[in-house]
Scaffold this active site. Structure first.
Site, mmCIF file in Angstrom:
data_model
loop_
_atom_site.group_PDB
_atom_site.id
_atom_site.type_symbol
_atom_site.label_atom_id
_atom_site.label_comp_id
_atom_site.label_asym_id
_atom_site.label_seq_id
_atom_site.Cartn_x
_atom_site.Cartn_y
_atom_site.Cartn_z
ATOM 1 N N ASN B 113 0.822 -1.224 0.000
ATOM 2 C CA ASN B 113 0.000 0.000 0.000
ATOM 3 C C ASN B 113 0.853 1.271 0.000
ATOM 4 O OD1 ASN B 113 0.848 -0.401 2.643
ATOM 5 N ND2 ASN B 113 -1.010 0.467 3.554
ATOM 6 N N ASP B 326 3.631 -5.578 11.592
ATOM 7 C CA ASP B 326 2.749 -4.566 10.999
ATOM 8 C C ASP B 326 3.331 -3.170 11.233
ATOM 9 O OD1 ASP B 326 0.706 -3.463 9.561
ATOM 10 O OD2 ASP B 326 -0.880 -3.855 11.031
#
Ligand code: ZN
Ligand code: ZN
Lengths: 192, 454, 310
Positions: B113, B326
């Site tokens: 992303n 993450d």
């Protein structure tokens, strides 16, 4: 909640300078002086400054009633909101202001326990003047201990009590403290 | 030498005379991939693990005393957000590589992303090349499932898989694939390229506008909640579709008791599913939100204690295969604003080992070997990285050496990441990276990043 | 007494009583011809409003002016206008540099006043943040109730309507429970979070079953349309089930009160005739708001510690 100004822990008693009878006699004398100076009781309003001025005002009004036979209007004034040290001292618990309705054209006798710097009295002037336009304001105090910071003097004084700045004066009244007495003491660590 | 943080190339040969390398002497060598767990020496020579033994003669090679320390396969992060291309002020590939090396990693899988999205071969090849240039870790790009991450048309899956980046893991992470039909077709298509369908499980209609985990605390704090079911519904759907299609499924950052249970059952039924959990989800709960600290805002949100405990149990029994960070860098000005407007995410590469050891190993939930399995071996296996997650003799020396008992306090200002967004600032942790070797070269020595020396 | 007012959580029953008692004394003053007091002369209060709320802002502004404080009004409508200009933190620092003594903040993001209090030395007063809290509203409501029922302990208070999205409900439940009242939250299940039980409130989905027992029926504003999701079928259906109309009022105790934080949606949560009954004390709530806000400014800006009298 603790009475403001009566923490006690920083006050060491040195002497009792007035006892119950002394206070009673002083107040009676003040009551007579007030009537004499006013040439009677017309237009008089007795207003005590909270906290300990309020019971003193009631006693003076009762004295006058006993020898003049008139019930004078009396009341109590909380000057917390008019003080010049708001923010330096912390918020006080507000008490009711119970000054008789119409002050216009009357003679207001302010009553307080101890006259010291004069700042409380200045605040009281402003508070009274926001409530009306009296003909005159007079000042009666049980003790004048000196050290004025403003050009204010009392019209009626129970006792002049010269003190040093390291000393403190406390008035005890039955209505609040359970006894009548005037104490002089030292402010422990109160300086600096 | 040590002043240089920028590596030039991993292919630069060692300039030392004779055999180059290091002898790591007297450490506890733990390699879950081979079942090794013993005190001994590990010899790195000519970039490979040359020997593991009781008492190896160093010859002319530099000896590093690692007694009292643990020697393990370099860590592998399955889930790193770099911000290059697009937001290089927040994290470049080079800065992420430095943060990773300092955190004990030798490989990171970068999420697609970015801006532009990694949905074409050219973007993933660029990321891969920048990773090679940075040289501190192997950068393994993940590719998008859908063009622009909008979940409508397929990204160039085959081209990315066949590119030099050899993309294996595909995901629209940042959001979940909302259309079950798209998810199904993507899974079917991925089979041709041995790809992994990785999901950020979040049903957007249920999670709509949510700021934190839905529960007693969100109600009290006056914030719209994200129910656990928003994750669980999509996880259940994907498990069903994986069963239907046979496609390998990886569930990213699972955070709820229901998802853990779902995966446990799916695995027992033979569904090809793996999953990961993050250090913040096994360390913190939504209690961390009580001061409205935007650094504790993350998606999926920090959950309540019962969910946190279920994640820990899932890590302990192996239901959860991997610990992944993450790692999601954000600029200070993006986080230092009203909670509601702050983007979710926190940086994790430089705290993950310490949090794993503090919260899981020292508290008795995981053995040291299992902790290394979750942080290194399992992610390497899932991503298909044979050079990582193992101390196999003859293989490239991707090694981390850490002190499991060293206590320190997290100071975000010392991070090598370009971003500082962490809720762990000031936290006392136990377990510290001492050395990291990538392809036989030290990238971290004595807890200081050194870059690849020439 | 306290530096900031961010949440009703921080106030004990004694604290609430002190705020109310002070407000009572101050209200005396505001009943006389000269309404201004010199108390906060030289102090500066900033009304920092990120959500439009003329009523609350005016109430705070008048409270500050009655105490002779200087007042600055700073309004920013929405996220977008702020995003284009300076950030919340920049604004906070600017106000700090200007020497503001108190910041009254209204913000759409829950927790924004708490965040602000970490950035500035000034006192921060929460004038409503997101769905989180609106403590001055709760204090003025409790003050209004206390005028009618001397003691709140044991009173039955129903709070009816959109509790889920209501900062007024959160602050009121906390304050009322602290003062010993029994609180029941009433409305459709989509608007009543079951977790509210942990605040010490009961939950009911049936207004008719509680209406006879309540001493106060507090109605929350119900948003007619929510952009994101539908929470009940129609206003008509809402009014029929949870609206206060004369039929339900007829079942109330004779001295029970009707309250509303305003502005009212007549015909939805309250029928027009009910809003005009003597038992509806909505206007008292408004005027009490002034006294409560004066009381808070006095108590918060009046200094750091209890002091001595000379
Ligand atoms: Zn994600
Ligand atoms: Zn992610």
């Amino acid at each position: 909640m603790a009475q403001p100004g009566r923490k006690g822990d920083d006050f060491a008693v040195k002497a009792r300078v007035m006892e119950s009878d002394d206070i009673r006699r002083a107040l009676t004398r003040i009551a007579h002086e007030i009537v004499e100076a006013n040439k009677g009781t017309d237009d008089l309003v007795i207003v005590g400054i909270r906290t300990r001025g309020a019971p003193l005002a009631d006693r003076i009004a009762a004295d006058i009633a006993s020898f003049e036979g008139v019930d004078l209007p009396s009341g109590a004034l909380d000057v917390s909101l008019y003080r010049d040290d708001v923010g330096l001292r912390g918020p006080r618990n507000l008490e009711a202001t119970t000054v008789p309705a119409d002050l216009d054209g009357r003679v207001v006798v302010l009553v307080d326990d101890v006259l010291f710097t004069g700042r409380t009295i200045r605040a009281a002037f402003e508070a009274i003047l926001d409530l009306g336009r009296p003909k005159a304001i007079k000042l009666a105090v049980l003790v004048d201990r000196g050290h004025r910071e403003l050009p204010i003097r009392a019209d009626h004084v129970g006792k002049n009590l010269p003190t040093s700045s390291g000393e403190d004066v406390r008035v005890h009244l039955t209505e609040i403290d359970g006894e009548d007495a005037v104490l002089i003491g030292r402010k422990d660590g109160g300086v600096g | 030498m040590s002043g240089s943080q920028q590596a030039r190339s991993t292919s630069t040969p060692f300039a030392l005379g004779g055999m180059s390398g290091y002898l790591l002497k007297g450490g506890r060598v733990v390699d879950p991939s081979s079942g090794v767990d013993a005190v001994g020496d590990l010899l790195i020579a000519d970039r490979v693990i040359a020997e593991i033994g009781d008492s190896i003669d160093p010859g002319s090679i530099e000896v590093i005393d690692v007694s009292g320390l643990v020697v393990a396969p370099g860590l592998v992060d399955m889930h790193t957000h770099v911000r290059e291309p697009g937001r290089e002020d927040e994290e470049t590939i080079a800065s992420a590589a430095r943060a990773a090396a300092a955190g004990g990693y030798t490989a990171i899988c970068t999420m697609p992303n970015t801006d532009p999205v990694a949905d074409t071969a050219s973007v993933v090849e660029k990321v891969w090349a920048l990773g090679r240039e940075a040289g501190l870790v192997q950068v393994v790009p993940a590719g998008a499932l859908s063009k622009g991450l909008v979940g409508e048309s397929m990204a160039d899956i085959g081209e990315m898989a066949r590119s030099v980046a050899r993309v294996r893991l595909f995901t629209d992470d940042g959001k979940g694939v909302q259309s079950a039909l798209f998810a199904r077709r993507a899974m079917e298509y991925l089979i041709a390229f041995d790809g992994i369908y990785a999901e950020h499980c979040e049903d957007e209609s249920l999670a709509l506008g949510g700021q934190m985990h839905e529960g007693e605390r969100s109600i009290a704090l006056g914030m719209r909640g994200i129910p656990a079911e928003a994750e669980e519904l999509m996880a259940a759907r994907d498990v069903a579709l994986s069963r239907l299609t046979g496609c390998r499924l990886h569930l990213l950052h699972i955070s709820t008791a229901g998802t853990v249970e779902l995966v446990r059952r799916a695995k027992s039924e033979g569904v090809p599913v793996t999953c990961e959990a993050t250090p913040h989800h096994f360390t913190l709960t939504d209690e961390a939100l009580e001061g409205y600290d935007p650094n504790a805002k993350v998606n999926p949100p920090l959950r309540s204690e019962d969910h946190r405990d279920a994640v820990i149990a899932g890590l302990a029994d192996g239901t959860i295969d991997a610990i992944a960070t993450d790692h999601a860098p954000h600029a200070i000005e993006e986080k230092d604003i009203e909670f509601q407007y702050a983007p979710p995410g926190l940086v994790g590469l430089e705290t993950s080992l310490a949090l794993t050891l503090t919260e899981l190993f020292h508290k008795g939930h995981l053995s040291l070997s299992d902790a290394i399995e979750r942080l290194s071996c399992a992610p390497a296996r899932i991503l298909g990285l044979p050079d990582h997650g193992t101390l196999a003799v003859g293989g490239p020396a991707n090694v981390v050496v850490f002190d499991p008992d060293a206590s320190w306090e997290v100071d975000p200002h010392l991070f090598h990441s370009l971003s500082r967004n962490t809720p762990f600032g000031g936290r006392k942790v136990t377990g510290r990276v001492v050395h990291t070797f990538f392809n036989g070269n030290p990238t971290t020595r004595d807890s200081e990043l050194v870059g690849v020396s020439v | 007494m306290f530096k900031h007012l961010l949440s009703m959580d921080q106030l004990s029953a004694d604290d609430i009583t002190r705020v109310l008692d002070t407000a009572e004394s101050l209200r005396q003053v505001t009943d006389r011809p000269i309404k201004k007091l010199p108390t906060l002369r030289g102090r500066t209060v900033c009304n920092l409003f990120y959500e439009a709320s003329t009523r609350t802002r005016i109430s705070f502004e008048l409270a500050a002016k009655r105490l002779s404080a200087d007042v600055i009004n700073f309004s920013a409508d929405s996220k977008s206008s702020v995003a284009k200009g300076e950030s919340f933190k920049d604004t906070a620092w600017t106000l700090e540099a200007m020497g503001v003594d108190a910041i009254v903040v209204r913000h759409g993001s829950s927790g924004a006043p708490l965040q602000l209090s970490r950035w500035v030395k000034a006192s921060v007063l929460n004038a409503g943040d997101g769905w989180h809290e609106h403590p001055t509203q709760a204090l003025l409501d409790i003050f209004s109730i206390r005028e009618h029922f001397k003691d709140l302990s044991g009173l039955n208070v129903a709070i009816a309507g959109d509790v889920l999205h209501s900062r007024v409900a959160r602050s009121n439940v906390k304050g009322l429970v602290t003062m010993g009242a029994n609180v029941v939250l009433v409305g459709p299940p989509t608007l009543i979070p079951i977790q509210a039980r942990s605040w010490g409130a009961e939950i009911s989905y049936d207004l008719d079953s509680v209406i006879e027992d309540v001493d106060v029926c507090y109605l929350l504003r119900v948003q007619k349309e929510r952009a994101t999701e539908q929470l009940f079928p129609s206003n008509r259906e809402y009014a029929a089930n949870w609206g206060l109309d004369s039929r339900r009022v007829a079942k109330m105790k004779p001295d029970a009160l009707v309250m509303h934080p305003g502005p009212m949606n007549r015909g939805v949560e309250i029928s027009a005739d009910v809003s005009e009954l003597p038992r509806s004390i909505v206007l008292d709530q408004v005027s009490n708001g002034l006294a409560i806000r004066m009381s808070l400014l006095y108590l918060m800006l009046g200094g750091a510690e209890e002091g001595d009298v000379s």
